[in-house]
Write a protein that holds these residues in place. Structure first.
Motif, PDB file in Angstrom:
ATOM      1  N   ALA A 188       8.996  41.637  28.668  1.00 53.42           N
ATOM      2  CA  ALA A 188       8.020  40.565  28.452  1.00 53.42           C
ATOM      3  C   ALA A 188       7.611  39.894  29.757  1.00 53.42           C
ATOM      4  CB  ALA A 188       8.606  39.527  27.489  1.00 53.42           C
ATOM      5  N   LEU A 189       8.419  40.037  30.798  1.00 55.49           N
ATOM      6  CA  LEU A 189       8.125  39.413  32.092  1.00 55.49           C
ATOM      7  C   LEU A 189       7.210  40.266  32.965  1.00 55.49           C
ATOM      8  CD1 LEU A 189      11.662  38.019  32.984  1.00 55.49           C
ATOM      9  CD2 LEU A 189       9.593  36.659  32.621  1.00 55.49           C
ATOM     10  N   ALA A 190       6.809  41.441  32.505  1.00 51.82           N
ATOM     11  CA  ALA A 190       6.016  42.335  33.354  1.00 51.82           C
ATOM     12  C   ALA A 190       4.717  41.669  33.812  1.00 51.82           C
ATOM     13  CB  ALA A 190       5.723  43.637  32.609  1.00 51.82           C
ATOM     14  N   ARG A 191       3.945  41.110  32.876  1.00 51.50           N
ATOM     15  CA  ARG A 191       2.678  40.482  33.256  1.00 51.50           C
ATOM     16  C   ARG A 191       2.887  39.239  34.126  1.00 51.50           C
ATOM     17  NH1 ARG A 191      -2.022  42.051  30.725  1.00 51.50           N
ATOM     18  NH2 ARG A 191      -1.784  43.602  29.054  1.00 51.50           N
ATOM     19  N   PRO A 192       3.784  38.291  33.750  1.00 46.50           N
ATOM     20  CA  PRO A 192       3.998  37.138  34.626  1.00 46.50           C
ATOM     21  C   PRO A 192       4.464  37.508  36.028  1.00 46.50           C
ATOM     22  CG  PRO A 192       4.917  36.714  32.456  1.00 46.50           C
ATOM     23  CD  PRO A 192       4.518  38.148  32.474  1.00 46.50           C
ATOM     24  N   LEU A 193       5.316  38.524  36.139  1.00 48.15           N
ATOM     25  CA  LEU A 193       5.765  38.935  37.471  1.00 48.15           C
ATOM     26  C   LEU A 193       4.651  39.617  38.249  1.00 48.15           C
ATOM     27  CD1 LEU A 193       9.378  40.219  36.687  1.00 48.15           C
ATOM     28  CD2 LEU A 193       8.765  38.235  38.081  1.00 48.15           C
ATOM     29  N   ASN A 194       3.787  40.353  37.568  1.00 47.31           N
ATOM     30  CA  ASN A 194       2.603  40.901  38.236  1.00 47.31           C
ATOM     31  C   ASN A 194       1.769  39.784  38.845  1.00 47.31           C
ATOM     32  OD1 ASN A 194       2.934  43.654  37.924  1.00 47.31           O
ATOM     33  ND2 ASN A 194       1.724  43.794  36.056  1.00 47.31           N
ATOM     34  N   ALA A 195       1.571  38.720  38.071  1.00 44.17           N
ATOM     35  CA  ALA A 195       0.780  37.593  38.571  1.00 44.17           C
ATOM     36  C   ALA A 195       1.497  36.894  39.714  1.00 44.17           C
ATOM     37  CB  ALA A 195       0.503  36.613  37.431  1.00 44.17           C
ATOM     38  N   LEU A 196       2.816  36.714  39.583  1.00 48.07           N
ATOM     39  CA  LEU A 196       3.572  36.016  40.620  1.00 48.07           C
ATOM     40  C   LEU A 196       3.596  36.786  41.927  1.00 48.07           C
ATOM     41  CD1 LEU A 196       5.271  33.453  41.023  1.00 48.07           C
ATOM     42  CD2 LEU A 196       7.283  34.781  40.346  1.00 48.07           C
ATOM     43  N   SER A 197       3.459  38.105  41.863  1.00 47.02           N
ATOM     44  CA  SER A 197       3.475  38.917  43.082  1.00 47.02           C
ATOM     45  C   SER A 197       2.301  38.607  44.005  1.00 47.02           C
ATOM     46  CB  SER A 197       3.466  40.402  42.719  1.00 47.02           C
ATOM     47  OG  SER A 197       2.231  40.773  42.124  1.00 47.02           O
ATOM     48  N   MET A 198       1.253  37.963  43.473  1.00 45.40           N
ATOM     49  CA  MET A 198       0.084  37.605  44.291  1.00 45.40           C
ATOM     50  C   MET A 198       0.181  36.213  44.877  1.00 45.40           C
ATOM     51  SD  MET A 198      -2.913  39.158  41.903  1.00 45.40           S
ATOM     52  CE  MET A 198      -2.413  38.144  40.520  1.00 45.40           C
ATOM     53  N   GLY A 199       1.265  35.492  44.592  1.00 44.69           N
ATOM     54  CA  GLY A 199       1.427  34.139  45.085  1.00 44.69           C
ATOM     55  C   GLY A 199       1.349  33.123  43.951  1.00 44.69           C
ATOM     56  N   GLU A 200       1.908  31.943  44.192  1.00 46.39           N
ATOM     57  CA  GLU A 200       1.995  30.940  43.136  1.00 46.39           C
ATOM     58  C   GLU A 200       0.627  30.426  42.714  1.00 46.39           C
ATOM     59  OE1 GLU A 200       4.755  27.825  43.363  1.00 46.39           O
ATOM     60  OE2 GLU A 200       6.396  29.060  44.150  1.00 46.39           O
ATOM     61  N   ASP A 201      -0.262  30.202  43.672  1.00 52.56           N
ATOM     62  CA  ASP A 201      -1.586  29.678  43.323  1.00 52.56           C
ATOM     63  C   ASP A 201      -2.340  30.658  42.434  1.00 52.56           C
ATOM     64  OD1 ASP A 201      -1.082  27.407  44.759  1.00 52.56           O
ATOM     65  OD2 ASP A 201      -2.083  28.128  46.585  1.00 52.56           O
ATOM     66  N   ALA A 202      -2.315  31.927  42.810  1.00 56.59           N
ATOM     67  CA  ALA A 202      -3.000  32.933  42.010  1.00 56.59           C
ATOM     68  C   ALA A 202      -2.349  33.070  40.638  1.00 56.59           C
ATOM     69  CB  ALA A 202      -2.986  34.279  42.734  1.00 56.59           C
ATOM     70  N   ALA A 203      -1.012  32.975  40.584  1.00 51.93           N
ATOM     71  CA  ALA A 203      -0.322  33.080  39.303  1.00 51.93           C
ATOM     72  C   ALA A 203      -0.725  31.944  38.370  1.00 51.93           C
ATOM     73  CB  ALA A 203       1.193  33.086  39.527  1.00 51.93           C
ATOM     74  N   ARG A 204      -0.810  30.731  38.911  1.00 54.74           N
ATOM     75  CA  ARG A 204      -1.223  29.592  38.074  1.00 54.74           C
ATOM     76  C   ARG A 204      -2.668  29.760  37.614  1.00 54.74           C
ATOM     77  NH1 ARG A 204       1.736  26.620  42.092  1.00 54.74           N
ATOM     78  NH2 ARG A 204       3.688  25.820  41.202  1.00 54.74           N
ATOM     79  N   ALA A 205      -3.517  30.273  38.511  1.00 57.88           N
ATOM     80  CA  ALA A 205      -4.910  30.482  38.135  1.00 57.88           C
ATOM     81  C   ALA A 205      -5.048  31.495  37.004  1.00 57.88           C
ATOM     82  CB  ALA A 205      -5.720  30.946  39.353  1.00 57.88           C
ATOM     83  N   LEU A 206      -4.102  32.423  36.912  1.00 55.45           N
ATOM     84  CA  LEU A 206      -4.118  33.430  35.855  1.00 55.45           C
ATOM     85  C   LEU A 206      -3.373  32.971  34.604  1.00 55.45           C
ATOM     86  CD1 LEU A 206      -3.491  36.597  38.053  1.00 55.45           C
ATOM     87  CD2 LEU A 206      -5.598  36.029  36.839  1.00 55.45           C
ATOM     88  N   GLY A 207      -2.929  31.711  34.588  1.00 59.46           N
ATOM     89  CA  GLY A 207      -2.275  31.164  33.408  1.00 59.46           C
ATOM     90  C   GLY A 207      -0.766  31.328  33.380  1.00 59.46           C
ATOM     91  N   SER A 208      -0.180  31.826  34.461  1.00 56.30           N
ATOM     92  CA  SER A 208       1.274  32.005  34.515  1.00 56.30           C
ATOM     93  C   SER A 208       1.937  30.745  35.042  1.00 56.30           C
ATOM     94  CB  SER A 208       1.618  33.204  35.412  1.00 56.30           C
ATOM     95  OG  SER A 208       3.008  33.392  35.499  1.00 56.30           O
ATOM     96  N   ARG A 209       3.196  30.555  34.688  1.00 55.42           N
ATOM     97  CA  ARG A 209       3.976  29.422  35.177  1.00 55.42           C
ATOM     98  C   ARG A 209       5.106  29.959  36.062  1.00 55.42           C
ATOM     99  NH1 ARG A 209       5.721  26.170  29.994  1.00 55.42           N
ATOM    100  NH2 ARG A 209       6.127  28.310  29.265  1.00 55.42           N
ATOM    101  N   PRO A 210       4.957  29.852  37.389  1.00 59.40           N
ATOM    102  CA  PRO A 210       5.933  30.462  38.300  1.00 59.40           C
ATOM    103  C   PRO A 210       7.362  29.994  38.071  1.00 59.40           C
ATOM    104  CG  PRO A 210       3.965  29.846  39.497  1.00 59.40           C
ATOM    105  CD  PRO A 210       3.803  29.279  38.125  1.00 59.40           C
ATOM    106  N   GLY A 211       7.562  28.695  37.843  1.00 58.43           N
ATOM    107  CA  GLY A 211       8.917  28.199  37.635  1.00 58.43           C
ATOM    108  C   GLY A 211       9.576  28.809  36.407  1.00 58.43           C
TER     109      GLY A 211
END
Length: 352
Positions: A229-252
């Motif tokens: 289930a973490l595959a998509r959030p970790l994909n987003a986090l790999s681009m940096g926290e700002d990009a992850a938040r912009a994609l709707g992910s929560r890095p923490g």
């Protein structure tokens, strides 16, 4: 000059491919995953056939399915628990390695190298020596405690959000050395518990029991589902926290869930068969050559190919030292060490 930083427009892995190419690549990956499942099935059958009493593949298959077969008892009471434990522990370690490498952005992250398995080992050895615990039910909770504590400590010592691959590797190496020094010291001081600990600490599938499979299954199943289930959030986090938040992910939340997943997977696998290294390092690297960096494919491939590698190493250990055997933890070290050196050398050459 504007002081407002424009949001990142970098896309997740695989999102910049044209539709035709993306469809063809998806078909290739799916076909490769089916082939990987076939390889795993073949290695599992080989694990049922190879042992002190050699069986043909046909005899092993009949012994698995036919309760009236001559070799039914050998397959079900001796070989099947060992094979099932190898499947579960291998999948757990492969997924844990893939999650750790993505979370830390460190291509050499591995539950063994970064000290996660050592934390579980130190906790279990303490439970055996000081508390007299000798069952898997007791081992598993201490293994969770040790692996979770080291995962959090590693992240903190490595720099938290500002952690770099080099800092995490150094912190992991230091924790690994310290914890295994403690494990060996306890073994030397407590000779009464040494016999119980010596096969467990080297990593082995030889003592697998049906009860162990039943007890470890819920923890590994929960860890597998959480990791996938973490595959998509970790994909987003790999681009940096700002990009992850912009994609709707929560890095923490992604980091916290990743630590929970690694703790469940490594704790359960280590409690069941001891600390086995390099499985979580080797498999994600092999997989990325086929799938690219997209964790939606890396993690399923790792969940299939890691147990195939684990069982393959176990079978090799049974063959090369007949009539005795070499424990699977020793085989993975012998085969994984040169691969680790090759990876480090390749990265140095690429950086120069």
């Amino acid at each position: 000059m504007s002081l407002i930083k424009a949001p990142s427009t970098q896309a997740p892995p695989g999102a910049d491919e044209v539709p035709e190419r993306r469809g063809g690549r998806r078909l290739t990956r799916a076909s490769g995953l089916v082939a990987a499942v076939a390889v795993l099935a073949a290695v599992a059958l080989l694990s049922l056939a190879v042992g002190a009493r050699q069986l043909s593949l046909a005899e092993a298959w009949n012994g698995l399915l036919d309760s009236g077969a001559e070799h039914y008892t050998v397959v079900h009471e001796m070989r099947l628990p060992r094979t099932l434990l190898g499947l579960l522990a291998g999948a757990a370690l492969g997924l844990a390695g893939g999650v750790m490498q993505s979370l830390t952005r460190n291509p050499i992250a591995d539950p063994g190298i970064l000290g996660i398995n050592a934390g579980a080992s130190a906790a279990v050895v303490s439970a055996i020596s000081f508390l007299g615990i000798g069952s898997f039910t007791g081992y598993v909770w201490f293994a969770f405690l040790g692996s979770g504590a080291v995962a959090v400590l590693l992240y903190a010592v490595g720099g938290g959000r500002g952690a770099t691959p080099a800092r995490l590797a150094l912190a992991g190496a230091a924790l690994n050395a310290a914890l295994y020094s403690y494990v060996y010291a306890v073994q030397l001081l407590d000779t009464a518990s040494l016999d119980r600990m010596r096969f467990w600490t080297v990593g082995s599938l030889a003592s697998a029991q049906p009860g162990t499979i039943v007890r470890v299954l819920p923890f590994i199943a929960a860890g597998v589902l959480l990791a996938l289930a973490l595959a998509r959030p970790l994909n987003a986090l790999s681009m940096g926290e700002d990009a992850a938040r912009a994609l709707g992910s929560r890095p923490g939340a992604t980091r916290a869930a990743s630590i929970v997943a690694v703790t469940l997977l490594c704790g359960a696998a280590t409690a069941a068969c001891g600390p086995i290294v390099f499985i979580g390092l080797m498999v994600p690297h092999m997989v990325r050559a086929l799938t690219g960096p997209d964790l939606r494919w890396v993690l399923p491939y790792a969940a299939v190919l890691a147990p195939a590698l684990m069982l393959g190493a176990d079978v090799l250990g049974r063959v090369v030292a007949r009539p005795s055997e070499i424990q699977v933890g020793v085989v993975t070290v012998i085969t994984g060490g040169p691969l680790f050196l090759a990876l480090v050398r390749r990265r140095r050459m690429a950086a120069s």
